[in-house]
Design an enzyme around this catalytic site. Structure first.
Site, PDB file in Angstrom:
ATOM      1  CG  HIS A  59       3.258  -1.664  -2.171  1.00 59.72           C
ATOM      2  ND1 HIS A  59       3.621  -2.946  -1.823  1.00 59.72           N
ATOM      3  CD2 HIS A  59       2.087  -1.800  -2.846  1.00 59.72           C
ATOM      4  CE1 HIS A  59       2.712  -3.810  -2.262  1.00 59.72           C
ATOM      5  NE2 HIS A  59       1.772  -3.127  -2.878  1.00 59.72           N
ATOM      6  CG  HIS A  61      -1.890  -0.999  -6.147  1.00 64.83           C
ATOM      7  ND1 HIS A  61      -1.417  -1.960  -7.005  1.00 64.83           N
ATOM      8  CD2 HIS A  61      -1.622  -1.441  -4.904  1.00 64.83           C
ATOM      9  CE1 HIS A  61      -0.904  -2.965  -6.316  1.00 64.83           C
ATOM     10  NE2 HIS A  61      -1.001  -2.677  -5.024  1.00 64.83           N
ATOM     11  NE  ARG A  63      -6.450   0.050  -7.857  1.00 59.49           N
ATOM     12  CZ  ARG A  63      -6.073  -1.072  -7.274  1.00 59.49           C
ATOM     13  NH1 ARG A  63      -5.251  -1.912  -7.882  1.00 59.49           N
ATOM     14  NH2 ARG A  63      -6.512  -1.384  -6.077  1.00 59.49           N
ATOM     15  CG  ASN A  93      -1.666  -4.263  -9.809  1.00 53.61           C
ATOM     16  OD1 ASN A  93      -1.130  -3.157  -9.704  1.00 53.61           O
ATOM     17  ND2 ASN A  93      -2.459  -4.749  -8.885  1.00 53.61           N
ATOM     18  CG  ASN A 276      -4.111 -10.680  -0.204  1.00 53.18           C
ATOM     19  OD1 ASN A 276      -3.633 -11.209   0.790  1.00 53.18           O
ATOM     20  ND2 ASN A 276      -4.102 -11.249  -1.400  1.00 53.18           N
ATOM     21  CG  ASP A 303      -0.978  -2.689  -0.770  1.00 48.60           C
ATOM     22  OD1 ASP A 303      -1.081  -2.416  -1.985  1.00 48.60           O
ATOM     23  OD2 ASP A 303      -1.333  -3.795  -0.291  1.00 48.60           O
ATOM     24  CG  HIS A 307     -10.787  -1.538  -4.815  1.00 47.26           C
ATOM     25  ND1 HIS A 307     -10.392  -2.134  -5.991  1.00 47.26           N
ATOM     26  CD2 HIS A 307      -9.970  -2.039  -3.857  1.00 47.26           C
ATOM     27  CE1 HIS A 307      -9.394  -2.963  -5.750  1.00 47.26           C
ATOM     28  NE2 HIS A 307      -9.103  -2.924  -4.469  1.00 47.26           N
ATOM     29  CG  PHE A 321      -8.081  -8.851  -1.131  1.00 50.56           C
ATOM     30  CD1 PHE A 321      -8.229  -9.203   0.201  1.00 50.56           C
ATOM     31  CD2 PHE A 321      -8.200  -9.840  -2.102  1.00 50.56           C
ATOM     32  CE1 PHE A 321      -8.495 -10.526   0.568  1.00 50.56           C
ATOM     33  CE2 PHE A 321      -8.460 -11.161  -1.752  1.00 50.56           C
ATOM     34  CZ  PHE A 321      -8.609 -11.499  -0.417  1.00 50.56           C
ATOM     35  N   GLY A 322      -8.138  -4.346  -0.533  1.00 46.04           N
ATOM     36  CA  GLY A 322      -7.354  -3.122  -0.595  1.00 46.04           C
ATOM     37  C   GLY A 322      -8.055  -1.902  -0.042  1.00 46.04           C
TER      38      GLY A 322
END
Ligand SMILES: [Zn+2]
Length: 424
Positions: A59, A61, A63, A93, A276, A303, A307, A321-322
């Site tokens: 899991h 991200h 980006r 995503n 989240n 996760d 950001h 979130f994150g």
């Protein structure tokens, strides 16, 4: 070319033992003491460090493409290598969303060109994660994509999820689901609906937001006999639901993040603690730890959600979130649960961060140091005296709640597919 790393404590057959590791670009050739070598073998001194199986995170991200102000495939995979990870699964995503075979093929080529370790992308469950139309799972499977997620959102419509799961079960693929029933989430909600939310006037997210949709999913997955995986479980109610589903023989697995194992609602001090699902109560955190120990939860995934500093500088209500996780997950979990509390063994942590995710996500010859396995591993000092410093992160994201936390782990180098991809 064959390489022999000598003077290391190698983790094999479930324990750390003094020894050596012999490998080439394709596989581990031998592990043990006084291994045979020929004149062409390159010999490296491991400096007495621990040599551990490359970690697996299902899991992450990255980006990229679409949100490269936050992270790129190059920086995200460099961060993964710096954290001991050699296989990661990329959440879909990104922009464009990998919802069609055409987009996925381009995405795969981009990953191939940029990544420093093995990256396996998820395709979306519904087209553009919009929750309306299931993706063509059979067509994706034909190009080797067998895992699907709408991470970041839950599929809100029961009818759409029913149809999606029916088609996915026929195709024989896996769903990895972020469960979040938006009927329970008020606008501007940022933290767990509990003591801290009340004390600070923040809008809370109740546990039912996660657990009610999880229960729906577990019912539908059982109905269709779909291979189902639950993402980032945070609430005791969810652990209980998973316990029941497993007792009934469901083909279900579940993950928990390092931050949900280490932090609770009372630790929240700002937007770097906003993620989240949120950090929940002490009771919830204990249920997650016990759930992992007793098998209701299967493994750890983190996760990683980078950001920009500017985005995280907004208010609790407005900030995204994150948090980032790849460079802190193993050091912090080892420090807290193995070294400080002595609650877990290194063997358990390796099972939850390498062996189990590899096995349950169907990766062959991955997650262990053994002849024939992928030459994926990392070397670490497990008796270091260091602190988490976001300025040293290779990730573009510095959004962590763990700045200044002590760590007894210093990851020195990481090898992926027999090549050194990180050196401190
Ligand atoms: Zn998620």
């Amino acid at each position: 070319m064959k390489t022999l790393i000598t003077n290391v404590d190698v983790f094999y057959d479930h324990a750390l033992r003094p020894g050596e590791l012999l490998f080439d670009d394709n596989q581990i050739l031998a592990v043990g003491e006084n291994l045979e070598r020929d004149a062409q073998t390159r010999i490296l001194d491991g400096g007495g460090l621990a040599l551990l199986p490359g970690l697996v995170d299902t899991h992450v991200h990255l980006r990229d493409p679409g949100h490269t102000q936050k992270e790129t495939i190059a920086t995200g995979t460099a961060a993964a290598a710096a954290g001991g990870f050699t296989t990661i699964f990329a959440m879909p995503n990104v922009l464009p969303f990998p919802s069609t075979v055409e987009v996925m093929k381009e995405y795969l080529a981009h990953i191939e060109a940029e990544s420093k370790i093995r990256v396996i992308p998820f395709a979306t469950i519904t087209v553009d994660e919009a929750g309306a139309k299931p993706v063509d799972y059979e067509a994706m499977k034909e190009i080797g994509i067998t895992r699907f997620s709408d991470d970041g959102v839950g599929v809100q419509s029961n009818a759409v999820m029913d149809q999606a799961m029916k088609q996915a079960a026929q195709a024989g693929v896996l769903f990895s689901c972020h469960t979040e029933d938006m009927n329970y989430r008020k606008p501007g909600a940022s933290v767990h609906e509990g003591q801290m939310a009340k004390a600070n006037g923040w809008i809370g997210i109740p546990s039912e937001c996660e657990s009610e949709q999880l229960k729906r999913d577990l019912k539908l997955a059982a109905k269709h006999d779909l291979r189902y995986h639950a993402d980032h479980i945070s609430a005791k109610q969810s652990v209980d639901a998973l316990h029941e589903a497993k007792a009934n023989g469901a083909r279900v697995s579940a993950e928990v993040t390092a931050h949900h194992l280490l932090l609770e609602e009372n630790d929240v001090k700002g937007t770097n603690w906003k993620m989240n699902p949120p950090l929940r109560s002490h009771t919830d955190r204990m249920a997650l730890i016990e759930g992992l120990e007793n098998g209701d939860l299967d493994f750890i995934a983190n996760d990683h959600a980078p950001h920009t500093a500017k985005e995280k500088a907004r208010s609790m209500e407005q900030a995204p979130f994150g948090i980032v996780a790849l460079e802190t997950a193993f050091p912090l979990l080892y420090t807290e649960f193995v070294h400080n509390q002595k609650r877990w063994s290194l063997r358990q942590l390796i099972e939850w961060m390498a062996e189990k995710p590899a096995e349950l996500f169907g990766l062959e010859k991955t997650g262990k140091i053994a002849p024939g396995y992928r030459p994926d591993f990392f070397l670490a000092d497990l008796h270091a005296d260091t602190v988490i410093d976001p300025e040293t992160f290779l990730s573009m994201g510095k959004n962590t709640p763990f700045a200044g936390w002590p760590s007894v782990v210093c990851i020195d180098q990481t090898w992926s597919q027999g090549k050194r991809v990180f050196q401190r």
